[in-house]
Design a protein around this motif. Sequence first.
Motif, PDB file in Angstrom:
ATOM      1  N   ASP A 334       0.681  -1.218  -0.087  1.00 53.82           N
ATOM      2  CA  ASP A 334      -0.078  -0.065   0.186  1.00 53.82           C
ATOM      3  C   ASP A 334       0.775   1.299   0.009  1.00 53.82           C
ATOM      4  OD1 ASP A 334      -2.132  -1.805   0.189  1.00 53.82           O
ATOM      5  OD2 ASP A 334      -2.294  -1.534   2.400  1.00 53.82           O
ATOM      6  N   VAL A 335       0.276   2.403  -0.570  1.00 53.89           N
ATOM      7  CA  VAL A 335       0.988   3.629  -0.554  1.00 53.89           C
ATOM      8  C   VAL A 335       0.169   4.585   0.098  1.00 53.89           C
ATOM      9  CG1 VAL A 335       1.858   5.496  -1.699  1.00 53.89           C
ATOM     10  CG2 VAL A 335       2.546   3.172  -2.371  1.00 53.89           C
ATOM     11  N   LEU A 336       0.524   5.386   1.135  1.00 49.26           N
ATOM     12  CA  LEU A 336      -0.260   6.215   2.014  1.00 49.26           C
ATOM     13  C   LEU A 336       0.522   7.600   1.859  1.00 49.26           C
ATOM     14  CD1 LEU A 336      -2.719   6.439   3.812  1.00 49.26           C
ATOM     15  CD2 LEU A 336      -1.387   6.231   5.636  1.00 49.26           C
ATOM     16  N   VAL A 355      -9.368  -1.838   0.597  1.00 44.18           N
ATOM     17  CA  VAL A 355      -9.863  -0.656   1.074  1.00 44.18           C
ATOM     18  C   VAL A 355      -9.915  -0.658   2.856  1.00 44.18           C
ATOM     19  CG1 VAL A 355     -11.607   1.164   0.720  1.00 44.18           C
ATOM     20  CG2 VAL A 355     -10.982  -0.365  -1.043  1.00 44.18           C
ATOM     21  N   ARG A 356     -10.453  -1.891   3.496  1.00 40.68           N
ATOM     22  CA  ARG A 356     -10.470  -1.741   4.889  1.00 40.68           C
ATOM     23  C   ARG A 356      -9.121  -1.427   5.334  1.00 40.68           C
ATOM     24  NH1 ARG A 356     -13.430  -6.289   4.239  1.00 40.68           N
ATOM     25  NH2 ARG A 356     -11.849  -7.644   5.093  1.00 40.68           N
ATOM     26  N   ARG A 357      -7.924  -2.238   4.617  1.00 38.51           N
ATOM     27  CA  ARG A 357      -6.585  -2.149   5.330  1.00 38.51           C
ATOM     28  C   ARG A 357      -6.193  -0.579   5.138  1.00 38.51           C
ATOM     29  NH1 ARG A 357      -4.515  -5.745   1.634  1.00 38.51           N
ATOM     30  NH2 ARG A 357      -3.543  -4.345   0.389  1.00 38.51           N
ATOM     31  N   TYR A 358      -6.404   0.204   4.111  1.00 41.73           N
ATOM     32  CA  TYR A 358      -6.303   1.610   3.958  1.00 41.73           C
ATOM     33  C   TYR A 358      -6.996   2.310   5.156  1.00 41.73           C
ATOM     34  CZ  TYR A 358      -3.552   2.160  -0.346  1.00 41.73           C
ATOM     35  OH  TYR A 358      -2.486   2.303  -1.301  1.00 41.73           O
ATOM     36  N   ARG A 440     -14.197  -1.945  10.639  1.00 47.53           N
ATOM     37  CA  ARG A 440     -13.652  -2.466  11.893  1.00 47.53           C
ATOM     38  C   ARG A 440     -13.829  -3.801  11.995  1.00 47.53           C
ATOM     39  NH1 ARG A 440     -16.346   2.009  14.093  1.00 47.53           N
ATOM     40  NH2 ARG A 440     -14.964   3.969  14.500  1.00 47.53           N
ATOM     41  N   THR A 441     -14.730  -4.454  11.700  1.00 40.16           N
ATOM     42  CA  THR A 441     -15.123  -5.967  11.640  1.00 40.16           C
ATOM     43  C   THR A 441     -14.981  -6.871  10.413  1.00 40.16           C
ATOM     44  OG1 THR A 441     -17.382  -5.595  11.179  1.00 40.16           O
ATOM     45  CG2 THR A 441     -16.632  -5.323  13.563  1.00 40.16           C
ATOM     46  N   GLY A 442     -15.252  -6.271   9.425  1.00 38.57           N
ATOM     47  CA  GLY A 442     -14.974  -6.784   8.071  1.00 38.57           C
ATOM     48  C   GLY A 442     -16.350  -7.937   7.670  1.00 38.57           C
ATOM     49  N   ASP A 443     -16.140  -8.928   7.029  1.00 34.85           N
ATOM     50  CA  ASP A 443     -17.271  -9.768   6.437  1.00 34.85           C
ATOM     51  C   ASP A 443     -17.901 -10.486   7.524  1.00 34.85           C
ATOM     52  OD1 ASP A 443     -16.738  -8.619   3.806  1.00 34.85           O
ATOM     53  OD2 ASP A 443     -15.072  -9.977   3.701  1.00 34.85           O
ATOM     54  N   TRP A 444     -18.281 -10.089   8.561  1.00 33.27           N
ATOM     55  CA  TRP A 444     -19.083 -10.875   9.627  1.00 33.27           C
ATOM     56  C   TRP A 444     -20.666 -11.254   9.067  1.00 33.27           C
ATOM     57  CZ3 TRP A 444     -23.879  -9.179  11.146  1.00 33.27           C
ATOM     58  CH2 TRP A 444     -24.275  -7.773  10.844  1.00 33.27           C
ATOM     59  N   PHE A 445     -21.050 -10.464   8.052  1.00 33.29           N
ATOM     60  CA  PHE A 445     -22.358 -10.754   7.820  1.00 33.29           C
ATOM     61  C   PHE A 445     -22.597 -12.402   7.124  1.00 33.29           C
ATOM     62  CE2 PHE A 445     -26.344 -10.372   5.542  1.00 33.29           C
ATOM     63  CZ  PHE A 445     -27.196  -9.800   6.573  1.00 33.29           C
ATOM     64  N   PRO A 446     -21.466 -12.591   6.140  1.00 30.25           N
ATOM     65  CA  PRO A 446     -21.575 -13.679   5.482  1.00 30.25           C
ATOM     66  C   PRO A 446     -21.580 -14.917   6.646  1.00 30.25           C
ATOM     67  CG  PRO A 446     -20.406 -12.579   4.074  1.00 30.25           C
ATOM     68  CD  PRO A 446     -20.634 -11.802   5.684  1.00 30.25           C
ATOM     69  N   PHE A 447     -20.999 -14.937   7.678  1.00 31.89           N
ATOM     70  CA  PHE A 447     -20.900 -15.921   8.715  1.00 31.89           C
ATOM     71  C   PHE A 447     -22.474 -16.087   9.446  1.00 31.89           C
ATOM     72  CE2 PHE A 447     -16.538 -14.931   8.044  1.00 31.89           C
ATOM     73  CZ  PHE A 447     -15.969 -16.216   7.931  1.00 31.89           C
ATOM     74  N   LEU A 448     -22.968 -14.905   9.668  1.00 35.97           N
ATOM     75  CA  LEU A 448     -24.383 -15.131  10.054  1.00 35.97           C
ATOM     76  C   LEU A 448     -25.321 -15.579   9.135  1.00 35.97           C
ATOM     77  CD1 LEU A 448     -26.506 -13.790  11.870  1.00 35.97           C
ATOM     78  CD2 LEU A 448     -26.614 -11.909  10.859  1.00 35.97           C
TER      79      LEU A 448
END
Length: 476
Positions: A334-336, A355-358, A440-448
């Motif tokens: 990444d470049v910031l 994008v979450r990482r940025y 902050r939490t990412g892809d939690w919805f697919p696990f639900l």
Amino acid sequence: MMTIVATLLSGLLWLGGSGLHPVAALTWLAPIPLVLASVRVRPRAALCASLLAWSIGQLGMVGYYLGTLRLPVPVVAGVVLLGLGLAGGTVLLARALLLRGRTVTAVLAVPSLWVLGEYAASRLFPNGAWWSLAYTQADVRPVIQVTALTGVWGVTYLLLAVPIALAALLANVRPTLTIQLEGLRPALTCLLALLLSAGGWCAWSLSRSPDPAEPLTVGLVALHQPEDGLPIDEPTGRDLLTRYRSRVAGLVARGARIVVLPEKVFAVTDTTLPLLVDALQQTDAQVVVGAVLRRAGTASNVALVLDPGGPVTTYEKQHLVPGLEDWLRAGDDDVLVDGRFGVAICKDLDYPGLVRRYRAESASVLLVPALDFTSDGWLHGRMALVRGVENGLTVVRAAASGQLMVSDPSGRVVAEATAGDAELLVTAAPTTGWGTVYSRTGDWFPFLSLVLLVVSLSGAVRPASASRRRTRSASG
């Protein structure tokens, strides 16, 4: 005849409500005719109707996959089969639950099948999260706020849950216009719960606005060019560089402090790179320009950040287009810039994780040179806008064959223009974003959704209770 009409109607609604230029309202309506018809016909007829309807809805996309993106036939076949499986599975599962009187499970759990299908595609196919119904709602700001909580998966969930609830309501209205209240109540309760919970979140999200204290003037410019990656030491390349130099200087003179050019505008080497820097480097603004950088026998798709009087910062595109960019080397860093400007290139924004990482690195603005394929300019630009909403970021994106666009963290299009000898000057682009639940939490919805799918499958195979059988018998 009813099944034929339902098939054609759902197919046409999907055709208009998906693809490269979807009509957002039609996406919500498309499943309703199929679900309504499915409870009145045999499972085989319901399945065939669903497969045919989805096939009609995808007529405009197969040519795009094969001709524009040049995806391998096996990949296209996989995408088509995935869609067919999700359409057929969703309708059959909803049918089984509705016939057993398990309306709540049908409405709240069945959409999880489609969510998991989209999530699996994002993990298994080499194109990130580009295959999702959620992008059909990118211009509907209240709806797209859901992505800040769940990612695109929550919007997809609503696009199936609401139509199933509406179909369940309509299924309890008889030809005589009498209403079966016993069957109406659970569907209405689910629909109200969905609307109130999602609506409350969206209303709260839209109540926020970027801090106006630090507005930034940004410029975007994209000129006609015969091909991408013009050698800068050839006549056509020099001519294009001269035209860009004039446009960039003009934007800076009008107050731009950052100017973004498209992806792969020029082809440069270590020898010719100084020519590009000398022409475009400004004393009062940063310039971000896309180029193909050939070095030591390799080629990279890069974004060059030209600081005023300072060094050149190089970002290498991390996610290359399969097939079309196999000759390029992918980057992995990444470049910031200045602690808040993240740099990405075109397809990178198809990957929510990048994008979450940025955002985790404190980026509040994304600077994105892009290319696109003309016909998909709206869709691909709106995918970038959705990434911004998911993570509370401003997106500044210049596409050579798409759209020039600036969007704020709430998904509002601040300014937009169609590429091709075009430029934009935005005098108040937000530079302060906000963290979101999704960032902050990412892809939690697919696990639900996985849990909900297990619930729906168990409800579909478990026999209906005696009281429900008597209710269906009496109402039928």
